[in-house]
Design a protein around this motif. Structure first.
Motif, short mmCIF file in Angstrom:
data_model
loop_
_atom_site.label_atom_id
_atom_site.label_comp_id
_atom_site.label_asym_id
_atom_site.label_seq_id
_atom_site.Cartn_x
_atom_site.Cartn_y
_atom_site.Cartn_z
N ILE A 80 0.87 -1.18 0.00
CA ILE A 80 0.00 0.00 0.00
C ILE A 80 0.90 1.23 0.00
CG2 ILE A 80 -1.66 1.39 1.28
CD1 ILE A 80 -2.83 -1.14 2.44
N ASP A 81 0.83 2.02 -1.05
CA ASP A 81 1.60 3.25 -1.14
C ASP A 81 0.88 4.16 -2.13
OD1 ASP A 81 3.46 5.32 -1.58
OD2 ASP A 81 5.14 3.98 -1.10
N CYS A 82 0.36 5.28 -1.64
CA CYS A 82 -0.46 6.13 -2.50
C CYS A 82 0.35 7.05 -3.40
CB CYS A 82 -1.43 6.95 -1.65
SG CYS A 82 -2.73 5.94 -0.89
N THR A 83 1.68 7.00 -3.31
CA THR A 83 2.52 7.71 -4.27
C THR A 83 2.50 6.92 -5.58
OG1 THR A 83 3.96 8.54 -2.51
CG2 THR A 83 4.83 8.59 -4.76
N LEU A 84 2.21 7.59 -6.66
CA LEU A 84 2.09 6.90 -7.94
C LEU A 84 3.40 6.23 -8.32
CD1 LEU A 84 -0.02 9.46 -10.03
CD2 LEU A 84 -0.80 7.55 -8.63
N GLY A 85 3.29 5.02 -8.87
CA GLY A 85 4.46 4.28 -9.32
C GLY A 85 5.15 3.48 -8.24
N ARG A 86 4.50 3.32 -7.08
CA ARG A 86 5.12 2.59 -5.96
C ARG A 86 4.53 1.19 -5.79
NH1 ARG A 86 7.75 6.13 -2.36
NH2 ARG A 86 8.84 7.68 -3.64
N HIS A 87 3.87 0.69 -6.81
CA HIS A 87 3.47 -0.72 -6.91
C HIS A 87 2.41 -1.17 -5.90
CE1 HIS A 87 6.97 -0.53 -9.38
NE2 HIS A 87 7.85 -0.75 -8.44
N THR A 88 1.47 -0.30 -5.54
CA THR A 88 0.37 -0.74 -4.69
C THR A 88 -0.37 -1.90 -5.36
OG1 THR A 88 0.04 1.43 -3.69
CG2 THR A 88 -1.84 -0.06 -3.67
N GLY A 89 -0.61 -2.95 -4.58
CA GLY A 89 -1.22 -4.16 -5.13
C GLY A 89 -0.20 -5.24 -5.41
N GLY A 90 1.09 -4.87 -5.46
CA GLY A 90 2.14 -5.85 -5.66
C GLY A 90 2.47 -6.58 -4.37
N VAL A 91 3.31 -7.60 -4.46
CA VAL A 91 3.68 -8.41 -3.30
C VAL A 91 5.18 -8.27 -3.05
CG1 VAL A 91 3.70 -10.71 -2.27
CG2 VAL A 91 1.82 -10.04 -3.79
N TYR A 92 5.51 -7.94 -1.81
CA TYR A 92 6.90 -7.70 -1.39
C TYR A 92 7.22 -8.61 -0.21
CZ TYR A 92 11.06 -5.03 0.12
OH TYR A 92 12.33 -4.64 0.48
N GLU A 93 8.45 -9.07 -0.15
CA GLU A 93 8.87 -9.95 0.94
C GLU A 93 10.20 -9.48 1.50
OE1 GLU A 93 8.75 -14.64 0.78
OE2 GLU A 93 10.75 -13.91 0.30
N GLN A 94 10.42 -9.74 2.79
CA GLN A 94 11.63 -9.25 3.45
C GLN A 94 12.90 -9.82 2.82
OE1 GLN A 94 9.37 -7.06 4.96
NE2 GLN A 94 11.14 -6.92 6.30
N THR A 95 12.88 -11.09 2.47
CA THR A 95 14.09 -11.75 1.96
C THR A 95 14.29 -11.53 0.47
OG1 THR A 95 13.83 -13.47 3.66
CG2 THR A 95 15.32 -13.95 1.80
N ARG A 96 13.29 -11.83 -0.32
CA ARG A 96 13.42 -11.75 -1.78
C ARG A 96 13.06 -10.39 -2.34
NH1 ARG A 96 9.69 -16.50 -3.73
NH2 ARG A 96 8.52 -15.88 -1.85
N LYS A 97 12.62 -9.47 -1.49
CA LYS A 97 12.18 -8.14 -1.91
C LYS A 97 10.93 -8.26 -2.81
CE LYS A 97 15.63 -6.77 0.48
NZ LYS A 97 15.37 -6.31 1.87
N TRP A 98 10.90 -7.56 -3.93
CA TRP A 98 9.71 -7.60 -4.77
C TRP A 98 9.55 -8.96 -5.43
CZ3 TRP A 98 5.84 -4.46 -4.40
CH2 TRP A 98 6.05 -3.15 -3.96
N ILE A 99 8.37 -9.55 -5.20
CA ILE A 99 8.06 -10.83 -5.83
C ILE A 99 7.31 -10.59 -7.14
CG2 ILE A 99 6.78 -12.99 -5.57
CD1 ILE A 99 7.14 -12.75 -2.57
N VAL A 100 6.35 -9.67 -7.10
CA VAL A 100 5.57 -9.34 -8.29
C VAL A 100 4.96 -7.95 -8.07
CG1 VAL A 100 3.51 -10.49 -7.35
CG2 VAL A 100 3.69 -10.11 -9.82
N TRP A 101 4.86 -7.17 -9.16
CA TRP A 101 4.18 -5.89 -9.05
C TRP A 101 3.24 -5.68 -10.22
CZ3 TRP A 101 9.81 -5.04 -9.07
CH2 TRP A 101 10.33 -4.80 -10.34
N PRO A 102 2.33 -4.71 -10.12
CA PRO A 102 1.33 -4.52 -11.18
C PRO A 102 1.97 -4.08 -12.49
CG PRO A 102 0.71 -3.39 -9.15
CD PRO A 102 2.13 -3.80 -9.00
N SER A 103 1.23 -4.23 -13.56
CA SER A 103 1.70 -3.75 -14.86
C SER A 103 1.73 -2.22 -14.83
CB SER A 103 0.79 -4.26 -15.97
OG SER A 103 -0.54 -3.83 -15.75
N PRO A 104 2.60 -1.59 -15.63
CA PRO A 104 2.75 -0.13 -15.60
C PRO A 104 1.45 0.64 -15.78
CG PRO A 104 4.52 -1.13 -16.88
CD PRO A 104 3.55 -2.23 -16.56
#
Length: 235
Positions: A133-157
Motif C-alpha cells: 500500500i503506497d499512494c505515491t504513484l508508481g510505488r506498486h500498490t497491489g504488488g507483493v513484497y517480501e523481506q528476503t526476496r524483496k519484490w516478488i511481483v508488481w502490477p503492470s505499468p
C-alpha cells in the motif's frame, strides 16, 4: 320383498359413509406427523466475518510502539517513532479472502502482511510477505513484497495509477495456497503463483512503515477464512 328391503338397507348404509377423499385425517398425539425438512442456503456474503468492529481493537494486537486509535468508526494508524509498527490479528489464516478500504493521510507507506511472524518482543518481521500500500504513484500498490526476496511481483505499468491519493481505496486480496491475487478499486493488479513461498500460515498484520511518516486509515475490514484445517490443527 324381504330381499328388496335388505338391498335398500345396504345401499342406504353405503350412501351414509363419507367418501375416502372426504375422511378427516387422524393425527396421533404421540407420534405427530413430522414437518417436511428444508435445507437453508446461506445467501452470498454471509460467510464473511468482520475483522474490525469500528469500536475497539478486539481481535488485534499492537506490535511495536506506534499508535493505533479508533476515530469515527475508522482505524487510524499514526507513527509516533521512526520505527516500524504493526497491528496484527490474534487469529492465524492460511487461505483467505480479505476486503478492506484504506486512505493514505501522510507520505509513509503501508501494507497488508500475511502468514507473518515477528521476532518476539519486537516489530521485526522474520517471515511473511505483504500486499503493498503506497499512494505515491508508481510505488506498486497491489504488488507483493517480501523481506528476503524483496519484490516478488508488481502490477503492470498501466495500473500504477489506479490508486487514489487522499481518497478511500477498495482493496480485495486473496491468498490460496501459494497463489496471491489482489484487486485495487475493482482492477486486477496481480495474480501470481509463488514457486517458493516463504511461509504458509500465520496472522495478518497492517503496517506503518519506518521513518516517522506513517499516517494511514482503514475501515470496512472483513474476511472469508478459506482455510481447511484438520482436527489436530484446530486444537
Amino acid at each position: 320383498m324381504i330381499g328388496s328391503l335388505v338391498v335398500i338397507a345396504i345401499l342406504a348404509q353405503t350412501a351414509a359413509r363419507p367418501a375416502a377423499s372426504e375422511q378427516t385425517p387422524v393425527v396421533s398425539p404421540t407420534y405427530p406427523t413430522p414437518a417436511p425438512q428444508t435445507i437453508t442456503v446461506r445467501p452470498p456474503g454471509e460467510d464473511w466475518t468482520v475483522l474490525f468492529n469500528g469500536k475497539d481493537l478486539s481481535g488485534w494486537t499492537n506490535i511495536g510502539k506506534e499508535k493505533w486509535e479508533i476515530e469515527n468508526g475508522t482505524l487510524h494508524g499514526i507513527a509516533v517513532t521512526r520505527e516500524y509498527g504493526y497491528l496484527q490479528t490474534d487469529k492465524s489464516y492460511k487461505d483467505f479472502q480479505l476486503s478492506l478500504r484504506f486512505k493514505c493521510e501522510g507520505d509513509g507507506n503501508s501494507g497488508v502482511f500475511f502468514h507473518v511472524n515477528f521476532k518476539p518482543g519486537t516489530p521485526q518481521v522474520t517471515k511473511g510477505p505483504q500486499f503493498e500500500i503506497d499512494c505515491t504513484l508508481g510505488r506498486h500498490t497491489g504488488g507483493v513484497y517480501e523481506q528476503t526476496r524483496k519484490w516478488i511481483v508488481w502490477p503492470s505499468p498501466e495500473n500504477e495509477s489506479v490508486v487514489r491519493p487522499g481518497e478511500w481505496n477498495d482493496y480485495l486480496i486473496k491468498v490460496e495456497g501459494n497463489r496471491y491475487i489482489s484487486r485495487l478499486n475493482g482492477v486486477l493488479m496481480v495474480d501470481y503463483t509463488d514457486p517458493q513461498p516463504e511461509s504458509e500460515d500465520g496472522p495478518i498484520a497492517l503496517q506503518l512503515h519506518s521513518g516517522g511518516q506513517g499516517n494511514m486509515r482503514f475501515k470496512d475490514i472483513i474476511i472469508r477464512d478459506l482455510t481447511k484445517r484438520s482436527v489436530e490443527q484446530k486444537r
